[in-house]
Design an enzyme around this catalytic site. Structure first.
Site, PDB file in Angstrom:
ATOM      1  N   ARG A  20     -20.167 -26.825   4.084  1.00 21.74           N
ATOM      2  CA  ARG A  20     -20.077 -25.781   5.100  1.00 21.74           C
ATOM      3  C   ARG A  20     -20.217 -26.362   6.493  1.00 21.74           C
ATOM      4  NH1 ARG A  20     -24.690 -22.734   2.129  1.00 21.74           N
ATOM      5  NH2 ARG A  20     -25.636 -24.450   3.205  1.00 21.74           N
ATOM      6  N   HIS A  68     -19.181 -19.644  -2.711  1.00 19.93           N
ATOM      7  CA  HIS A  68     -19.113 -20.316  -4.016  1.00 19.93           C
ATOM      8  C   HIS A  68     -17.804 -19.956  -4.728  1.00 19.93           C
ATOM      9  CE1 HIS A  68     -23.753 -20.125  -3.992  1.00 19.93           C
ATOM     10  NE2 HIS A  68     -23.423 -21.397  -3.830  1.00 19.93           N
ATOM     11  N   LYS A 127     -36.338 -25.298  -4.573  1.00 17.79           N
ATOM     12  CA  LYS A 127     -35.967 -23.929  -4.234  1.00 17.79           C
ATOM     13  C   LYS A 127     -36.792 -22.934  -5.048  1.00 17.79           C
ATOM     14  CE  LYS A 127     -31.189 -25.035  -3.022  1.00 17.79           C
ATOM     15  NZ  LYS A 127     -29.779 -24.731  -3.261  1.00 17.79           N
ATOM     16  N   SER A 163     -26.724 -18.949   0.021  1.00 21.57           N
ATOM     17  CA  SER A 163     -27.531 -18.102  -0.866  1.00 21.57           C
ATOM     18  C   SER A 163     -28.900 -17.813  -0.271  1.00 21.57           C
ATOM     19  CB  SER A 163     -27.697 -18.767  -2.234  1.00 21.57           C
ATOM     20  OG  SER A 163     -26.475 -18.844  -2.900  1.00 21.57           O
TER      21      SER A 163
END
Length: 167
Positions: A92, A17, A41, A130
């Site tokens: 990513r 990040h 999440k 994360s």
């Protein structure tokens, strides 16, 4: 003044990040990091804790061009509220692209005046997520290669509060 928003849950904020934040800040006059919720999440930290974490980690980066705020609305409404003409998203892997491509298309339908810009994560940081950082920490693994020392302490403290898995 060109303003961009970089939205995310940042639970926790990772070196990946931070790479995107630093690089995006060079592309605009003002970068707003938007800390939000995501119903799909399960956060380790509250929105307030994540907001404080991101503010601490971005302090002093890019000569004060970075603001950090929380939001709980449609991304496009948030972008308009912040006066942004651009949304920054980090990529990513190919799987990220498929999801982000669909989201960019939907966002364009909602507001064609705001562009989505994708930045590829630095090759050395591409595997960091994360979700994986939290999982490693919950099982007692070392996360220092994926987050700053201050974030690592915060994650370890939270794991100590909630309890490790597999013990």
């Amino acid at each position: 003044m060109k303003t961009a928003v970089y939205p995310g849950t940042f639970d926790p904020i990772t070196l990946g990040h931070m790479d995107i934040i630093r690089r995006a800040a060079h592309l605009v006059d003002r970068l707003v990091v938007g800390v939000t919720t995501n119903p799909s999440k399960s956060p380790m930290f509250t929105v307030g804790e994540r907001l404080d974490m991101v503010k601490r980690e971005t302090a002093g980066v890019a000569d004060g061009k970075i603001g950090v705020v929380s939001f709980d609305s449609l991304l496009m409404d948030f972008a308009v509220r912040e006066g942004a003409s651009m949304i920054v998203r980090g990529l990513r892997a190919v799987a990220d692209f498929e999801y982000e491509y669909q989201m960019a298309g939907m966002n364009q339908q909602l507001n064609p005046d705001i562009e989505t810009v994708f930045l590829m994560a630095d090759v050395s940081l591409q595997p960091i997520a994360s979700k994986l950082v939290k999982e490693i920490a919950l099982y007692g693994g070392e996360i220092g290669r994926f987050v700053t020392p201050a974030v690592a302490v915060q994650v370890r403290d939270r794991v100590n509060q909630i309890g490790r898995k597999g013990s």
